[in-house]
Design a protein around this motif. Structure first.
Motif, PDB file in Angstrom:
ATOM      1  N   GLY A  70       0.755  -1.287   0.017  1.00 34.43           N
ATOM      2  CA  GLY A  70      -0.036  -0.048   0.020  1.00 34.43           C
ATOM      3  C   GLY A  70       0.614   1.323   0.055  1.00 34.43           C
ATOM      4  N   ARG A  71       0.566   2.246   0.802  1.00 33.99           N
ATOM      5  CA  ARG A  71       1.160   3.602   1.073  1.00 33.99           C
ATOM      6  C   ARG A  71       2.532   3.549   1.077  1.00 33.99           C
ATOM      7  NH1 ARG A  71      -0.913   5.856   6.672  1.00 33.99           N
ATOM      8  NH2 ARG A  71       0.408   4.046   7.285  1.00 33.99           N
ATOM      9  N   GLY A  72       3.184   2.971   1.746  1.00 31.85           N
ATOM     10  CA  GLY A  72       4.647   2.779   1.674  1.00 31.85           C
ATOM     11  C   GLY A  72       5.368   3.595   2.513  1.00 31.85           C
ATOM     12  N   SER A  73       4.581   4.270   3.492  1.00 31.49           N
ATOM     13  CA  SER A  73       5.545   5.434   4.348  1.00 31.49           C
ATOM     14  C   SER A  73       6.599   4.667   5.225  1.00 31.49           C
ATOM     15  CB  SER A  73       4.407   6.161   5.228  1.00 31.49           C
ATOM     16  OG  SER A  73       4.116   5.379   6.335  1.00 31.49           O
ATOM     17  N   ASN A  74       6.425   3.435   5.509  1.00 32.94           N
ATOM     18  CA  ASN A  74       7.513   2.790   6.429  1.00 32.94           C
ATOM     19  C   ASN A  74       8.641   2.469   5.431  1.00 32.94           C
ATOM     20  OD1 ASN A  74       7.305   2.089   9.130  1.00 32.94           O
ATOM     21  ND2 ASN A  74       5.252   1.737   8.363  1.00 32.94           N
ATOM     22  N   PHE A  75       8.400   2.194   4.012  1.00 34.26           N
ATOM     23  CA  PHE A  75       9.443   1.731   3.059  1.00 34.26           C
ATOM     24  C   PHE A  75      10.207   3.323   2.965  1.00 34.26           C
ATOM     25  CE2 PHE A  75       9.506   3.148  -1.545  1.00 34.26           C
ATOM     26  CZ  PHE A  75      10.983   2.539  -1.699  1.00 34.26           C
ATOM     27  N   ALA A  93       6.931  -4.258   4.790  1.00 33.45           N
ATOM     28  CA  ALA A  93       6.461  -2.835   5.257  1.00 33.45           C
ATOM     29  C   ALA A  93       5.059  -2.540   4.745  1.00 33.45           C
ATOM     30  CB  ALA A  93       7.511  -1.926   4.603  1.00 33.45           C
ATOM     31  N   GLY A  94       3.947  -3.140   5.547  1.00 35.18           N
ATOM     32  CA  GLY A  94       2.488  -3.046   5.258  1.00 35.18           C
ATOM     33  C   GLY A  94       2.289  -4.084   4.035  1.00 35.18           C
ATOM     34  N   PHE A  95       3.038  -5.240   4.105  1.00 40.09           N
ATOM     35  CA  PHE A  95       2.644  -6.412   3.175  1.00 40.09           C
ATOM     36  C   PHE A  95       1.600  -6.980   3.723  1.00 40.09           C
ATOM     37  CE2 PHE A  95       3.959 -10.551   1.404  1.00 40.09           C
ATOM     38  CZ  PHE A  95       3.792  -9.907  -0.009  1.00 40.09           C
ATOM     39  N   ASN A 119       8.995  -7.823  10.511  1.00 41.60           N
ATOM     40  CA  ASN A 119       7.770  -6.716  10.067  1.00 41.60           C
ATOM     41  C   ASN A 119       7.589  -5.798  11.263  1.00 41.60           C
ATOM     42  OD1 ASN A 119       5.138  -6.250   9.141  1.00 41.60           O
ATOM     43  ND2 ASN A 119       4.324  -7.443  10.664  1.00 41.60           N
ATOM     44  N   ILE A 120       6.792  -4.933  10.885  1.00 42.35           N
ATOM     45  CA  ILE A 120       6.397  -3.727  11.639  1.00 42.35           C
ATOM     46  C   ILE A 120       5.083  -3.834  11.880  1.00 42.35           C
ATOM     47  CG2 ILE A 120       6.261  -1.822  10.102  1.00 42.35           C
ATOM     48  CD1 ILE A 120       7.541  -0.127  12.810  1.00 42.35           C
ATOM     49  N   HIS A 121       4.754  -3.536  13.141  1.00 43.54           N
ATOM     50  CA  HIS A 121       3.227  -3.721  13.667  1.00 43.54           C
ATOM     51  C   HIS A 121       2.769  -2.746  14.307  1.00 43.54           C
ATOM     52  CE1 HIS A 121      -0.822  -5.475  14.277  1.00 43.54           C
ATOM     53  NE2 HIS A 121      -0.515  -5.184  15.436  1.00 43.54           N
ATOM     54  N   PRO A 122       1.545  -1.965  14.371  1.00 46.90           N
ATOM     55  CA  PRO A 122       1.513  -0.672  15.017  1.00 46.90           C
ATOM     56  C   PRO A 122       0.682  -1.061  16.549  1.00 46.90           C
ATOM     57  CG  PRO A 122      -0.137  -0.933  13.353  1.00 46.90           C
ATOM     58  CD  PRO A 122       0.900  -2.040  13.170  1.00 46.90           C
ATOM     59  N   SER A 123       1.331  -1.833  17.309  1.00 49.02           N
ATOM     60  CA  SER A 123       0.737  -2.046  18.722  1.00 49.02           C
ATOM     61  C   SER A 123       2.137  -2.594  19.382  1.00 49.02           C
ATOM     62  CB  SER A 123      -0.416  -2.756  18.823  1.00 49.02           C
ATOM     63  OG  SER A 123       0.033  -4.187  18.585  1.00 49.02           O
ATOM     64  N   GLU A 125       6.632   7.083  15.135  1.00 51.12           N
ATOM     65  CA  GLU A 125       7.496   6.219  15.995  1.00 51.12           C
ATOM     66  C   GLU A 125       7.832   5.018  15.090  1.00 51.12           C
ATOM     67  OE1 GLU A 125       9.795   6.526  18.510  1.00 51.12           O
ATOM     68  OE2 GLU A 125       8.142   7.802  19.163  1.00 51.12           O
ATOM     69  N   GLU A 126       7.081   4.442  14.219  1.00 54.98           N
ATOM     70  CA  GLU A 126       7.413   3.365  13.472  1.00 54.98           C
ATOM     71  C   GLU A 126       8.367   3.884  12.639  1.00 54.98           C
ATOM     72  OE1 GLU A 126       4.197   1.570  11.260  1.00 54.98           O
ATOM     73  OE2 GLU A 126       2.779   2.070  12.581  1.00 54.98           O
ATOM     74  N   HIS A 127       8.431   4.982  11.973  1.00 53.92           N
ATOM     75  CA  HIS A 127       9.403   5.403  10.977  1.00 53.92           C
ATOM     76  C   HIS A 127      10.692   5.443  11.618  1.00 53.92           C
ATOM     77  CE1 HIS A 127       6.099   7.465   8.422  1.00 53.92           C
ATOM     78  NE2 HIS A 127       6.014   5.972   8.250  1.00 53.92           N
TER      79      HIS A 127
HETATM   80  C1  GRF Z   1       1.798   0.556   9.099  1.00 56.53           C
HETATM   81  O1  GRF Z   1       0.968   0.944  10.215  1.00 56.53           O
HETATM   82  C2  GRF Z   1       2.724  -0.865   9.652  1.00 56.53           C
HETATM   83  O2  GRF Z   1       2.837  -0.832  11.267  1.00 56.53           O
HETATM   84  C3  GRF Z   1       1.592  -1.869   9.492  1.00 56.53           C
HETATM   85  O3  GRF Z   1       1.097  -1.457   8.069  1.00 56.53           O
HETATM   86  C4  GRF Z   1       1.231  -0.047   7.979  1.00 56.53           C
HETATM   87  C5  GRF Z   1       1.723   0.185   6.731  1.00 56.53           C
HETATM   88  O4  GRF Z   1       1.891   1.455   6.548  1.00 56.53           O
HETATM   89  N1  GRF Z   1       2.219  -3.166   9.147  1.00 56.53           N
HETATM   90  P1  GRF Z   1       2.891   2.058   5.015  1.00 56.53           P
HETATM   91  O5  GRF Z   1       2.452   1.436   4.126  1.00 56.53           O
HETATM   92  O6  GRF Z   1       4.296   1.803   5.735  1.00 56.53           O
HETATM   93  O7  GRF Z   1       2.601   3.568   5.275  1.00 56.53           O
END
Ligand code: GRF
Length: 208
Positions: free
Chosen positions: A17-22, A93-95, A113-117, A179-181
């Motif tokens: 999706g959006r890819g902000s973490n990427f 990253a949002g896969f 992987n990153i998870h928002p909790s 914070e994720e970033h």
């Molecule tokens: C993020 O909230 C991440 O923690 C979760 O999916 C979302 C992906 O966002 N796994 P983005 O595509 O990286 O903006």
């Protein structure tokens, strides 16, 4: 004999999706804050904005459609590309897919992987909403190694984010995302440094 130069480690980023973490990872790679290169970015969705951004940045950006394929059949295609691009560390990253045991076995302790909790609280979709609705006062984000279960592998790094009384799901999600970033790049650096060891569920720091 000349000493051989240190090998640059190669990241493979998977997104849907959006890819902000990427983007945060790619910015930190470009700024030399992550000692690695992005060898390939793979999306399972053709319209993922993250994939377009990867193309814009001149990265090797691949769309491998998942629709209609069995989990392992799809994963074999992805693993083939990751191997061809000699990827050392896979970053989800949002896969939006669970990985098959086959995929996980190909990159032992080499998939993040990153998870928002703050796992194990609130796995699955809309973790920020789950936390907000539950009424917790502290939530956050977790970078973890990936196994074949949902949001379940050993924890590499977590950051806490307070839930404020005035928060909406949106404002809370935005603070967690900031914070994720930060935390994802920090976790990648730790894994790349080779100073982590996995013992059962525990990720232990060892001196390099
Ligand atoms: C993020 O909230 C991440 O923690 C979760 O999916 C979302 C992906 O966002 N796994 P983005 O595509 O990286 O903006």
């Amino acid at each position: 004999m000349e000493p051989s130069p240190p090998l640059t480690q190669r990241l493979g980023v998977l997104l849907s999706g959006r890819g902000s973490n990427f983007i945060a990872i790619a910015d930190n790679v470009a700024a030399g804050k992550i000692p690695a290169v992005i060898a390939v970015v793979i999306s399972n969705r053709p319209d993922a904005p993250g994939l377009m951004e990867a193309e814009r940045r001149g990265l090797d950006a691949r769309m491998i459609p998942s629709r209609g394929l069995e989990r392992e059949q799809y994963d074999r295609q992805v693993v083939e590309v990751l191997r061809e691009r000699q990827v050392d560390l896979v970053c989800l990253a949002g896969f939006m897919r669970l990985l098959s045991p086959y995929f996980v076995s190909q990159f032992p302790s080499r998939i993040l992987n990153i998870h928002p909790s703050l796992l194990p609280a609130f796995p699955g979709l809309e973790a920020q909403r789950q936390a907000w609705e539950h009424g917790v006062q502290i939530t956050g984000c977790t970078v973890h190694f990936v196994d074949e279960n949902l949001d379940a592998g050993p924890v590499v790094l977590q950051k806490a984010v307070p839930v404020l009384e005035a928060d909406t799901v949106e404002s809370l999600s935005a603070r967690i995302l900031e914070e994720e970033h930060r935390v994802y790049s920090e976790a990648i650096c730790r894994v790349l440094s080779g100073c982590l060891r996995v013992e059962g569920r525990r990720v232990i720091g060892v001196s390099a």
